[in-house]
Write an enzyme that holds these catalytic residues in place. Structure first.
Site, PDB file in Angstrom:
ATOM      1  N   CYS A  84      41.529  42.097  35.570  1.00  0.00           N
ATOM      2  CA  CYS A  84      41.723  41.016  36.554  1.00  0.00           C
ATOM      3  C   CYS A  84      42.435  39.846  35.891  1.00  0.00           C
ATOM      4  CB  CYS A  84      40.377  40.552  37.109  1.00  0.00           C
ATOM      5  SG  CYS A  84      39.492  41.805  38.007  1.00  0.00           S
ATOM      6  N   CYS A 143      33.183  37.437  37.086  1.00  0.00           N
ATOM      7  CA  CYS A 143      32.869  38.515  36.144  1.00  0.00           C
ATOM      8  C   CYS A 143      32.619  37.949  34.756  1.00  0.00           C
ATOM      9  CB  CYS A 143      34.022  39.514  36.098  1.00  0.00           C
ATOM     10  SG  CYS A 143      33.781  40.829  34.889  1.00  0.00           S
ATOM     11  N   CYS A 171      55.621  48.293  45.332  1.00  0.00           N
ATOM     12  CA  CYS A 171      54.507  47.746  44.553  1.00  0.00           C
ATOM     13  C   CYS A 171      55.022  46.959  43.350  1.00  0.00           C
ATOM     14  CB  CYS A 171      53.577  48.864  44.094  1.00  0.00           C
ATOM     15  SG  CYS A 171      54.370  50.127  43.075  1.00  0.00           S
TER      16      CYS A 171
END
Length: 460
Positions: free
Chosen positions: A82, A73, A414
């Protein structure tokens, strides 16, 4: 040793922090370094110094991490999404596996030998790009006043313009580019956080991975939109794949994305998707896993760990739209689902009806209060599924859960840090961790999910 702003140090990066910075230590003093990766040996300059830690800027990489690669990217360094795109995917998986194991040992206090015995290899993705079925884009104004969208830079609300996130669906870019074009054409202003003026705050796009259905949610500061009919017509003509458009109104000074009021400007106001052989209704506020490919693997492991035989009473706590409980219903006698979010419960009830599931009931309630009431009434459970938010469960909830006597608990997490905190409580209450596996639901980010199976050794 005194630490001051602008000092330069050489440090070895050992970990990744909650905001994606690399973490290194000098004589026990933690340094958080943006754009640094585990394994990097780097020269850094301190930018902010606190009592027990400091933030630092990467000045020079003396010895790069063995897994360092060139990000795909073009805005990966500016964007806060990210955090570890500069780390090869194989090294990402190794880092995440180690992260879960180390948390279990260092924070959870479990013996390393025991963790090696119960820990299975991490489950990664074959194609770790374009996996997200949901994307939330903030809108703002550029310096010349034109609307822009993208993602926030780390620790800021500065928008890095980008309509083509490589983790999201390709359709997102085409839809967002059209929305920006029409905003300019119909003079629809983007929201300005500084002045509180403007109309469009966010755009949310949800896509059914299996069905291809697309929902676009326009989050506005007012229900009144200039040239709304022309705007909607133009959007639908260029993108006939959009099956519903929802107007959500958020007129409060808040960091929350969605407001309380919303209406369907086009279509049914929801989309449907297929997961694990079932059909699910997804509304704007519904929780639904964003990576459907990995979700099937995650839930498959959860069912494997549950060891259901068809005679069990099961509770799906924090059930969301009912996915876990509905999947479990095919292998259990009866299932209860409890969830505090009213919209999610409504979708869960509809999902059960649509899939013709008769042995499941959903309750709109706090999971801890529900379990406590169940225990006080003498209710018993055979299997308990836990899939709490990142903050984990409370000790009161876990105490109430233990009182209902489930022989097996399947904990889906998570957040490794809160997972091990809760596991310690359950172990003290007479449960033993039997199996554990990490599942990479979010490639190129530092997030990781894990599933743990616990069995009751004795009554608390």
């Amino acid at each position: 040793m005194g630490f001051e702003k602008n000092q330069i140090y050489t440090v070895t990066i050992e970990d990744i922090g909650a905001e994606g910075e690399g973490i290194g230590k000098i004589e026990g003093f933690s340094l958080f370094v943006k754009d640094a990766l585990p394994g990097d040996v780097a020269k850094v300059k301190l930018t902010k110094v606190r009592k027990n830690y400091a933030f630092a800027r990467l000045e020079e990489i003396i010895k790069p991490s063995p897994g360092r690669v060139e990000p795909c990217c073009p805005v990966s360094r500016q964007c806060g999404g990210c955090q570890i795109q500069a780390l090869s995917y194989g090294k990402q998986l190794a880092f995440k596996q180690s992260k879960v194991e180390n948390n279990l040992v260092r924070i959870g206090g479990f013996e390393p030998e025991m963790i090696r015995e119960i820990m299975e290899p991490i489950i990664g993705m074959e194609s770790p790009w374009r996996y997200r079925n949901k994307a939330q884009y903030p809108f703002g104004c550029s310096k010349d006043g034109t609307p822009v969208t993208g993602f926030y830079a780390g620790r800021t609300h500065v928008i890095i313009p980008n309509t083509d996130c490589l983790l999201g669906a390709r359709e997102n870019k085409r839809i967002l580019d059209t929305i920006l074009k029409h905003m300019r054409q119909y003079q629809v202003a983007a929201y300005d956080e500084g002045t509180g003026q403007g109309l469009v705050r966010h755009v949310l796009v949800r896509i059914g991975h299996a069905t291809g259905q697309i929902m676009v949610v326009l989050v506005l500061t007012s229900p009144v939109m200039p040239s709304k009919n022309n705007f909607m017509k133009a959007l639908r003509e260029l993108h006939p794949e959009i099956t519903t458009i929802v107007i959500n109104v958020n007129d409060r000074d808040t960091s929350m994305i969605l407001g309380e009021k919303e209406y369907a400007a086009y279509g049914r106001g929801y989309i449907e998707d297929e997961l694990c052989g079932m059909t699910f209704r997804i509304s704007p506020k519904s929780f639904y896993q964003v990576n459907p490919v990995q979700t099937e693997k995650l839930y498959g492991k959860a069912m494997e760990y549950a060891c259901l035989t068809g005679v069990e009473t099961v509770l799906d706590a924090y059930c969301g739209t009912g996915t876990i409980g509905m999947i479990a219903s095919r292998h259990a006698a009866s299932v209860l689902g409890v969830e505090l979010n009213r919209d999610a419960v409504r979708d869960a009830v509809n999902n059960a009806k649509q899939n013709q599931i008769s042995n499941i009931r959903f309750y709109e309630n706090d999971a801890g209060d529900f379990l406590l009431e169940l225990a006080q009434q003498g209710g018993k459970l055979d299997v308990l599924f836990l899939d709490p938010p990142r903050s984990g469960s409370s000790e009161a909830f876990l105490n109430a859960a233990v009182r209902t006597g489930p022989g097996r608990i399947v904990y889906i997490s998570c957040q490794p840090e809160t997972l091990v905190r809760d596991l310690r409580i359950l172990v003290r209450k007479g449960y033993k961790a039997e199996k554990c596996v990490a599942v990479d639901m979010f490639p190129y980010t530092d997030s990781i999910e894990a599933v743990v199976s616990l069995v009751r050794e004795k009554r608390a």
